[in-house]
Design an enzyme around this catalytic site. Structure first.
Site, PDB file in Angstrom:
ATOM      1  N   HIS A 257       0.849  -1.025  -0.070  1.00 32.25           N
ATOM      2  CA  HIS A 257      -0.232  -0.576  -0.251  1.00 32.25           C
ATOM      3  C   HIS A 257       0.554   1.135  -0.198  1.00 32.25           C
ATOM      4  O   HIS A 257       1.430   1.376   0.768  1.00 32.25           O
ATOM      5  CB  HIS A 257      -0.543   0.282   1.043  1.00 32.25           C
ATOM      6  CG  HIS A 257      -1.834  -1.140   1.541  1.00 32.25           C
ATOM      7  ND1 HIS A 257      -2.265  -1.791   2.149  1.00 32.25           N
ATOM      8  CD2 HIS A 257      -2.504  -1.373   0.382  1.00 32.25           C
ATOM      9  CE1 HIS A 257      -3.609  -2.646   1.647  1.00 32.25           C
ATOM     10  NE2 HIS A 257      -4.220  -2.521   0.957  1.00 32.25           N
ATOM     11  N   GLU A 260       1.327   3.208   3.055  1.00 24.13           N
ATOM     12  CA  GLU A 260       1.768   2.646   4.662  1.00 24.13           C
ATOM     13  C   GLU A 260       3.764   2.420   4.315  1.00 24.13           C
ATOM     14  O   GLU A 260       3.858   1.825   3.757  1.00 24.13           O
ATOM     15  CB  GLU A 260       0.937   1.727   4.641  1.00 24.13           C
ATOM     16  CG  GLU A 260      -0.365   1.708   4.611  1.00 24.13           C
ATOM     17  CD  GLU A 260      -1.277   0.241   4.530  1.00 24.13           C
ATOM     18  OE1 GLU A 260      -0.609  -0.575   4.512  1.00 24.13           O
ATOM     19  OE2 GLU A 260      -1.717   0.264   4.886  1.00 24.13           O
ATOM     20  N   GLU A 493       1.958  -5.982  10.874  1.00 25.29           N
ATOM     21  CA  GLU A 493       1.683  -4.200  10.687  1.00 25.29           C
ATOM     22  C   GLU A 493       2.577  -3.441  11.397  1.00 25.29           C
ATOM     23  O   GLU A 493       2.786  -3.796  12.739  1.00 25.29           O
ATOM     24  CB  GLU A 493       0.022  -4.188  11.414  1.00 25.29           C
ATOM     25  CG  GLU A 493      -0.640  -5.319  10.482  1.00 25.29           C
ATOM     26  CD  GLU A 493      -0.970  -4.004   9.483  1.00 25.29           C
ATOM     27  OE1 GLU A 493      -0.778  -2.649   9.617  1.00 25.29           O
ATOM     28  OE2 GLU A 493      -1.707  -3.997   8.266  1.00 25.29           O
TER      29      GLU A 493
END
Length: 632
Positions: A257, A260, A493
């Site tokens: 992404h 990110e 993450e």
């Protein structure tokens, strides 16, 4: 006569006692003032500055202290016998050398506070808060609360109240050490610039790194983005560009992404670190690179990054923080076609669920349905799929932002109406072990803050979660890796802020460096081996099955394989069309850090039609069928 002598002695003693009492300072009672009696309390001796004389605090930047101290210890002896001083004496071993001498010196600043001109000075709260921020994870790692006597609000004061920096002496020493380094002859050392780079600068760094370490590194492109930017990979190996027998291959993918970005930066820093430390003789890094083939793709979505970076730069207004947060969560997520790349892979998970009751079905090497090619396939997705199919990857991680957790397959819920439903793969225990490897080595990820960033609610307390239990979606990359190839991939993450400020990049690197290295090293867990025929030739495409796990892996070009497994007893079967099956029972010890060697020799056999049918799923086509209509 004797009686009179004793009486006289008693009278003399009583007179002497009365004289002593009369001459002594009268003791004050509450009623004295009411009755008008005169009395005077003896003045207590005023505290004075004294030498510190405590072994674990003898390197402070000052030499005098005062008792009672900030904690209320009235004497040096009382302070030395207290639990606070005992903790300072063992904190180095307790934290394995981490955060020392900072913690010890911070504790000494309240046990033996600075004394000047017969007055106690309190340590600065700002110093305490800085140490707590950088070292709290060390205590959490041993499940120990932050020490009460290092309460920054209770025992430390602000700069305005007049305080001193208890780490002043430590900083002076560090500056002197740095000066001596600066004046010494120049030697190779790891230099990392913690700032953002454009796509051109990123590719330049990767190529420069490979040129600096040509014996162990090379770069190659796996394709181009929508706007024609190279998807550049850097590879590390003691024989770059070549798959070596029994050497496992792993990959890192960042910036899927585009908005990110921390993962992209960490992977750029990692490439520089691996090259530099290898040249410096770091034995850990040399061992890793000499036994592993590592592939790093810092940016899978360079077009999206460019858009996100431009928007964040354009909204760099400190008074408009809300706008910055909004942009970092939305713009640049997709590619230049506005396709979310992590929803663009073939949905093989739905196929696996639909076929799980089929007699010969396995959840591995599922072919790509022809219908997939009629939807919009992003060139970035296409490039990564071809890459994954062309190299026998064993382990992988792709990096995202917005939360602080490691998620593992499946990402798609096994029930179409359940958005948050635990949906494990046949390799659930292996995936949990892989995910914990990264989370536990991270500075804060496996802490007990169950709410985390709060973007999707509670995600558990150990820093890992099954993807579908967190939130369900189809077309994800980690499910595709698992169901289409041998590769086990997890999603990392990296934090709440998708596009952190530049000054936070160093902290991000420090928090993740050990996890990045430990995760790569974990590719050597489980088993490895070679499947050969009776003549000693490797058999390509042979299957390695594990009883109780309905997911096989296949051998590479020369018959070698790698199978990540948890500790315990396993029954393995090797099979291939045209050969008899071979079976072995193995035991993997709990603390085994290197893959166990398990080889197989298969004998020629007559091929039976029902055996041949096991290798394909009806109506799905063959595994080799890729982009049959040349859509891309």
């Amino acid at each position: 006569m004797e009686f009179m002598r004793r009486k006289m002695k008693t009278i003399v003693f009583m007179n002497a006692l009365v004289t002593v009492i009369w001459c002594a300072s009268p003791r004050c009672n509450p009623e004295d003032e009411f009755l008008g009696r005169f009395c005077k309390e003896p003045e207590p001796e005023k505290p004075k500055c004294v030498d510190i004389m405590m072994n674990y605090c003898d390197d402070m930047s000052y030499t005098h202290t005062m008792f009672p101290n900030i904690l209320g210890h009235r004497t040096r002896e009382e302070a030395e016998l207290g639990p606070e001083y005992l903790l300072l004496s063992v904190v180095h071993n307790l934290l394995n050398g981490e955060c020392t001498p900072d913690i010890r010196m911070l504790g000494c600043s309240v046990l033996v506070p600075r004394c000047e001109k017969e007055k106690v000075l309190k340590p600065c709260r700002s110093t305490c808060e800085a140490v707590r921020k950088s070292c709290r994870h060390a205590f959490e790692g041993i499940e120990m609360a932050w020490p009460y006597f290092l309460d920054c609000d209770r025992f430390f004061v602000s700069d305005q109240e007049g305080c001193y920096d208890p780490l002043e002496g430590l900083r002076v020493t560090q500056e002197e050490d740095q000066a001596s380094i600066d004046n010494s002859p120049e030697e190779p050392h790891t230099v990392i610039q913690f700032s953002y780079q454009s796509n051109t600068q990123m590719n330049s760094i990767l190529k420069k790194t490979a040129a600096q370490c040509p014996e162990i590194a090379t770069t190659y492109s796996i394709g181009r983005s929508v706007e024609g930017k190279d998807l550049l990979v850097i590879e590390f190996s003691n024989n770059p560009g070549v798959h070596e027998l029994l050497e496992p291959e792993m990959k890192y993918i960042g910036n899927m992404h585009g908005n990110e970005v921390l993962g992209r930066q960490l992977l750029i820093y990692l490439t520089q670190y691996l090259c530099s430390e290898y040249l410096l003789g770091n034995q850990r890094i040399q061992s890793l690179i000499n036994t592993t083939r590592i592939h790093i793709l810092p940016s899978m979505n360079p077009d999206g990054y460019e858009l996100a970076a431009a928007e964040v730069q354009g909204t760099n207004d400190p008074e408009n923080e809300e706008a910055q947060n909004y942009y970092s969560w939305t713009l640049g997520r997709g590619n230049a076609q506005n396709i979310d790349l992590n929803r663009n892979f073939p949905d093989l998970t739905a196929v696996a669920y639909g076929r799980r009751r089929h007699r010969h079905f396995r959840s591995d090497h599922i072919p790509i349905p022809d219908a997939y090619w009629f939807d919009k396939v992003a060139p970035e997705t296409y490039a990564v799929m071809k890459w994954i199919r062309s190299i026998p990857f064993v382990l992988s991680a792709n990096f995202h932002g917005g939360e602080l957790v490691v998620s593992y397959p499946y990402d798609l819920s096994k029930h179409p109406l359940e958005e948050k439903m635990f949906s494990p793969t046949p390799d659930e225990q292996v995936f949990k072990q892989i995910a914990r490897t990264y989370a536990d080595a991270h500075a804060t990820m496996s802490g007990n803050n169950s709410e985390r960033c709060g973007s999707f609610g509670s995600i558990g307390q150990d820093g890992i979660i099954n993807g579908a239990k967190w939130y369900s979606f189809a077309g994800g990359m980690q499910d595709f890796n698992y169901l289409h190839t041998n590769c086990l991939e997890v999603t990392v993450e990296l934090g709440c802020d998708k596009f952190p400020a530049e000054e936070e990049l160093y902290t991000g690197w420090q928090d993740n460096k050990e996890a990045l290295l430990t995760f790569m090293e974990s590719v050597h867990r489980g088993i490895k081996g070679i499947v050969k025929d009776a003549d000693g030739n490797g058999i390509k495409g042979a299957r390695i099955s594990v009883r109780g796990i309905r997911h096989d892996i296949t051998t590479a070009e020369n018959g070698d394989y790698w199978r990540m497994l948890t500790a315990g007893i396993h029954i393995l079967t090797a099979s291939a069309p045209g050969y008899t099956r071979a079976m072995k029972k193995i035991h993997l010890p709990a603390r085994m850090q290197k893959a166990g060697r398990v080889d197989f020799v298969l004998q020629k056999a007559v091929v039976e039609p029902d055996i041949e049918e096991d290798y394909n799923i009806p109506s799905m086509g063959t595994y080799e069928r890729f982009d049959p209509y040349n859509q891309i």
